[in-house]
Write an enzyme that holds these catalytic residues in place. Structure first.
Site, mmCIF file in Angstrom:
data_model
loop_
_atom_site.group_PDB
_atom_site.id
_atom_site.type_symbol
_atom_site.label_atom_id
_atom_site.label_comp_id
_atom_site.label_asym_id
_atom_site.label_seq_id
_atom_site.Cartn_x
_atom_site.Cartn_y
_atom_site.Cartn_z
ATOM 1 C CB THR A 296 0.866 4.066 4.750
ATOM 2 O OG1 THR A 296 0.139 5.219 4.310
ATOM 3 C CG2 THR A 296 1.544 4.383 6.076
ATOM 4 C CG ASN A 297 2.411 0.520 7.021
ATOM 5 O OD1 ASN A 297 3.535 0.875 7.334
ATOM 6 N ND2 ASN A 297 1.330 0.935 7.671
ATOM 7 C CB THR B 127 -5.744 24.231 21.332
ATOM 8 O OG1 THR B 127 -5.960 25.620 21.555
ATOM 9 C CG2 THR B 127 -5.353 24.012 19.877
ATOM 10 C CG ASP C 105 -5.955 -1.055 -2.515
ATOM 11 O OD1 ASP C 105 -6.325 -0.674 -3.643
ATOM 12 O OD2 ASP C 105 -5.703 -0.261 -1.582
ATOM 13 N NE ARG C 106 -11.531 2.027 -4.263
ATOM 14 C CZ ARG C 106 -12.057 3.008 -4.985
ATOM 15 N NH1 ARG C 106 -11.300 3.673 -5.862
ATOM 16 N NH2 ARG C 106 -13.342 3.315 -4.843
ATOM 17 C CB THR D 263 -2.682 6.212 2.393
ATOM 18 O OG1 THR D 263 -1.678 5.283 2.810
ATOM 19 C CG2 THR D 263 -2.052 7.565 2.145
ATOM 20 N N GLY E 250 0.819 -1.202 0.000
ATOM 21 C CA GLY E 250 0.000 0.000 0.000
ATOM 22 C C GLY E 250 0.853 1.253 0.000
ATOM 23 C CB VAL F 247 0.470 -6.146 4.926
ATOM 24 C CG1 VAL F 247 0.126 -7.309 5.847
ATOM 25 C CG2 VAL F 247 0.053 -4.826 5.558
#
Length: 261
Positions: free
Chosen positions: A10-11, A188, A110-111, A133, A8, A13
């Site tokens: 970001t990562n 905040t 992936d989808r 992501t 992916g 697997v």
């Protein structure tokens, strides 16, 4: 055993499957520059910790939305496991479902793999929500046809953009609020936390409701991705949480072809 790889944004697997059972899984930050040799050193140590060796892997299947990462993963399969990697969506790994959208070739692998796994486990009309992501909402009808979906910025991307654009806003952790916590922030940090968390809950529930109205039939909602359980803690919109949906889908794709390769 099968080594399934989901690369992916970001990562990446890695998971070892014995039949349909996921024996173990690991993740590493996505870096297209990472070489096959670097992957091999890392994987060899992790396999050994599980009592496994390279000889236990007899097939490799890959799904990726990062084209630049694919070459080194293919080299990993051939150089260190002695097999030619199978690539989801390329012959002989046909998806085996109808992709009923304007540009079928544009949809992320992936989808589609998620859609296959979700339909196998949950017959009927589905909305698959993947917290990665990007946060994606994918629609699968009762026949298993992929009908399209929605792509929204992931929660971490949204938080990064907020912090980067506002000089006085601190970075905060993304976590589920404690029961009874007011949605109205008294500082905040509390205000940011409320906006990020409850804002995403509102987006998820709102988009799922709109999709379901368009479908017009009873629709199940399946969530996947690392943050799925975080949002499930304060929303009853999900019918199922499937953290390993993409890996499960890769296993299903392999099982459909392993008798012919």
């Amino acid at each position: 055993m099968l080594l399934a790889i989901d690369a992916g944004n970001t990562n990446v697997v890695f998971a070892v499957l014995d039949g349909r059972a996921i024996r173990t899984r690991w993740r590493i930050a996505t870096d297209p520059r990472r070489t096959a040799d670097e992957y091999a050193v890392w994987l060899h140590q992790l396999l050994a910790l599980e009592g496994l060796g390279r000889s236990d892997i007899d097939a490799v299947i890959i799904a990726t939305v990062v084209p630049r990462a694919l070459h080194n993963l293919e080299v990993l399969a051939s150089k260190y496991f002695g097999v030619q990697a199978l690539i989801a969506g390329r012959p002989p790994v046909d998806f085996g479902i109808t992709i009923d959208i304007t540009e079928p070739e544009s949809v992320g692998t992936d989808r589609v793999v998620n859609a296959i796994a979700a339909h196998e486990a949950h017959p009927g009309d589905l909305i698959v929500v993947d917290f990665g992501t990007a946060t994606t909402f994918d629609v699968v009808d009762y026949s298993g046809t992929y009908k399209g979906g929605i792509i929204a910025p992931g929660i971490n991307l949204s938080l990064d953009a907020l912090v980067a654009a506002a000089a006085q806003l601190p970075r905060i952790a993304i976590e589920a609020p404690a029961p009874g916590t007011s949605v109205i922030g008294r500082s905040t940090q509390e205000a940011m936390h409320s906006g990020i968390y409850w804002g995403y809950i509102a987006m998820i529930e709102g988009l799922v409701a709109r999709i379901a109205r368009e479908i017009g039939r009873r629709t199940k909602v399946v969530a996947t991705g690392g943050l799925a359980t975080l949002f499930a803690a304060h929303s009853d919109i999900f019918d199922a949480i499937e953290p390993d949906l993409t890996i499960t889908g890769l296993g299903l794709l392999y099982q459909r072809i392993d008798t012919t390769i």
